[in-house]
Design an enzyme around this catalytic site. Structure first.
Site, short mmCIF file in Angstrom:
data_model
loop_
_atom_site.label_atom_id
_atom_site.label_comp_id
_atom_site.label_asym_id
_atom_site.label_seq_id
_atom_site.Cartn_x
_atom_site.Cartn_y
_atom_site.Cartn_z
N CYS A 6 -8.09 -6.83 -2.39
CA CYS A 6 -8.46 -7.63 -1.22
C CYS A 6 -7.93 -7.03 0.07
O CYS A 6 -8.34 -7.40 1.15
CB CYS A 6 -7.92 -9.06 -1.34
SG CYS A 6 -8.74 -10.03 -2.60
N CYS B 85 -4.11 -14.76 6.18
CA CYS B 85 -2.84 -14.03 6.24
C CYS B 85 -1.67 -15.01 6.28
O CYS B 85 -0.64 -14.80 5.64
CB CYS B 85 -2.78 -13.13 7.47
SG CYS B 85 -3.98 -11.80 7.44
#
Lengths: 145, 395
Positions: free
Chosen positions: A35, A104
């Site tokens: 990812c 994030c």
């Protein structure tokens, strides 16, 4: 570049708490290289307080900044406070993240929780499982194409 | 130090092009469609530009359509050939896995309309195999589209050979030459193409202007309806200042092409040799059959966006095919097509040199890129795992 806030750029340029804690009391790693982001958190725990915290991150600017900010937010805090840290709090402390970078901050929250869970398990401390959301890449699917 | 190493994204306008832009806007302000003197003078200037662009590409002025740029040119060529093909019941289109999105997304749209799109793979060298093309090109094809040079990894495709196959089998052939024009010799006759797309801002011209070569007899339909400009094939008042600037830029770009290519490819090879010393990295694409200005690497253990941000801090403008730089989940389709796995494709860096690149800039890039790579690796848990043998090196 103006993609990010000054706060994000500050934490990206001068990340706080980068590194490793040898013989850490708790270690958590989330994400995967496929990812494009992995976060690893190391904790030193003394009397239920996070005495020290370090991180290593493979990822984009906001992943590094989120790790840095998250470690700052929990350093010196009781474990129970660290457990209530949300990704939103990390993003807000950074004066916001672009929508497609919110994952994030999710990784940062998950990495901290994974490290605390590791500490509990290593020390045979009973904990409330509901406090730990399952770490997965599900949030990746929310990213726009 | 400021180093602009993103010339494949866009180039700085050449002073000659800027001058032509201003001069044309001042002098030839009339509408080329107007009957009066001001209009006719503009029309003459437009004709002069068309003749000059045609001469560079080796075609007749009637075969040049001015457009808004590479994307429009690609769209118009592909949609025109597809529409003509559909009328004859031919709905197969052959292209490659590494085309620009201006081509791939147009093909995707056609696929949704019932076309059979076949994307040829490329080797790990980033080059499509002529034999693969030969196998797929048949009488059911209404179009073959193969780019001349790739925008990400710079590889030059066997367009001349594939064009010859198409010509032999009577299949219309389009090439996206956006990255190639002004950087390598481009002759439409030699390439055996029916359509060729180019964009001015890739060779020192302005943005928002380009051209499409359409071979006489090849089908062409409008994307934009309206006036009778461009022989009725592209409506809208001609952007004459931009067209004149593109023409000036093209003239200068091709004026001494062999010397430019020799100088820039020497800088490219020096930079490649220097960056190759970084452990666990790989050059993307064939080292020789590539654009003179393209340097593309994958570095293991780091992610491209953070690399770009740190290079930007050092005054270096670069690009990456990492997912994070595009806002999508997957890294570049080109890097995946040459066999880079996701893990390393995220750690890509593209440096594209140009007309203004200097030896000093190459030295600066050669010093700073390894430092930034090392800095990021030192905070990467992936790099630690690789060093400690907990994870296998891919590169």
């Amino acid at each position: 570049m103006s993609l990010y806030s000054e706060k994000v750029m500050d934490h990206f340029r001068n990340p706080r708490n980068v590194g490793v804690i040898e013989n850490a009391d708790g270690v958590g790693e989330v994400g995967n290289a496929k990812c494009g982001d992995i976060m690893k958190i190391y904790l030193k725990i003394e009397n239920d307080i996070i005495a020290d915290v370090k991180f290593e991150t493979f990822g984009c600017g906001s992943a590094i900044a989120s790790s840095s900010m998250a470690t700052e937010l929990i350093k010196g805090k009781p474990l129970k406070d660290a457990l209530t840290l949300t990704n939103k709090a990390v993003a807000e402390a950074l004066d916001g993240l672009p929508a497609y970078k919110m994952h994030c901050s999710v990784l940062a929250e998950e990495a901290i929780k994974a490290a605390i869970k590791d500490y509990y398990e290593k020390n045979g401390i009973a904990y409330d499982e509901s406090l730990f959301r399952e770490t997965s890449c599900a949030h990746c699917e929310d990213r726009p194409e | 130090m400021f180093v602009y190493a993103d010339n494949a994204a866009t180039t700085k306008m050449r002073p000659s092009a800027l001058e032509a832009y201003v001069k044309t806007a001042e002098t030839f302000f009339g509408n080329p469609s107007s009957l009066h003197t001001a209009g006719q003078r503009a029309q003459e200037e437009l004709t002069r530009c068309r003749e000059e662009v045609a001469a560079v590409l080796g075609c007749t002025p009637r075969e040049i359509l001015f457009t808004s740029g590479g994307s429009e040119s690609d769209n118009q060529a592909i949609l025109s050939a597809a529409r003509a093909g559909a009328r004859k019941g031919k709905k197969k289109i052959v292209s490659t896995a590494i085309e620009h999105h201006a081509v791939l997304h147009t093909l995707k749209k056609l696929e949704g309309e019932g076309f059979n799109v076949v994307l040829l793979p490329v080797g790990t060298d980033g080059i499509v195999r002529t034999e693969d093309a030969e196998r797929e090109i048949d009488e059911n094809c209404c179009l073959v589209s193969v780019m001349l040079a790739n925008n990400e990894i710079g590889t030059i495709q066997p367009v001349e050979e594939i064009g010859a196959i198409c010509r032999g089998r009577g299949v219309p052939f389009h090439t996206d030459a956006v990255q190639a024009v002004g950087h390598l010799p481009v002759d439409v006759k030699k390439l055996n193409c029916d359509y060729l797309a180019l964009s001015a801002h890739k060779f020192g011209g302005p943005r928002g202007v380009g051209a499409l070569y359409v071979r006489t007899g090849a089908p062409i339909y409008n994307l934009i309806e309206g006036g009778a400009q461009e022989r009725g094939k592209r409506a809208g008042t001609e952007n004459l200042p931009a067209i004149a600037a593109m023409t000036a830029a093209l003239r200068e770009a091709v004026s001494d092409l062999p010397a430019y290519m020799e100088r820039v490819s020497a800088l490219r090879d020096e930079l490649i040799a220097n960056l190759k010393r970084i452990p666990h990295c790989a050059l993307n694409g064939d080292p020789v059959k590539r654009l003179c200005g393209n340097v593309s690497f994958c570095f293991e253990g780091i992610e491209g966006e953070s690399l770009l941000l740190l290079l930007d801090e050092k005054g270096i403008c670069a690009s990456s095919g990492s997912a994070c730089t595009s806002g999508s989940l997957d890294p570049s389709h080109v890097l995946l097509a040459i066999g880079r796995v996701h893990d390393v494709a995220h750690g890509s860096l593209r440096l594209t040199l140009g007309e203004d690149t200097t030896e000093e800039e190459i030295r600066y890039l050669s010093e700073e890129v390894p430092k930034v790579v090392e800095y990021l690796r030192n905070m990467s848990p992936v790099w630690r795992d690789l060093k400690e043998g907990k994870r296998q090196y891919i590169l």
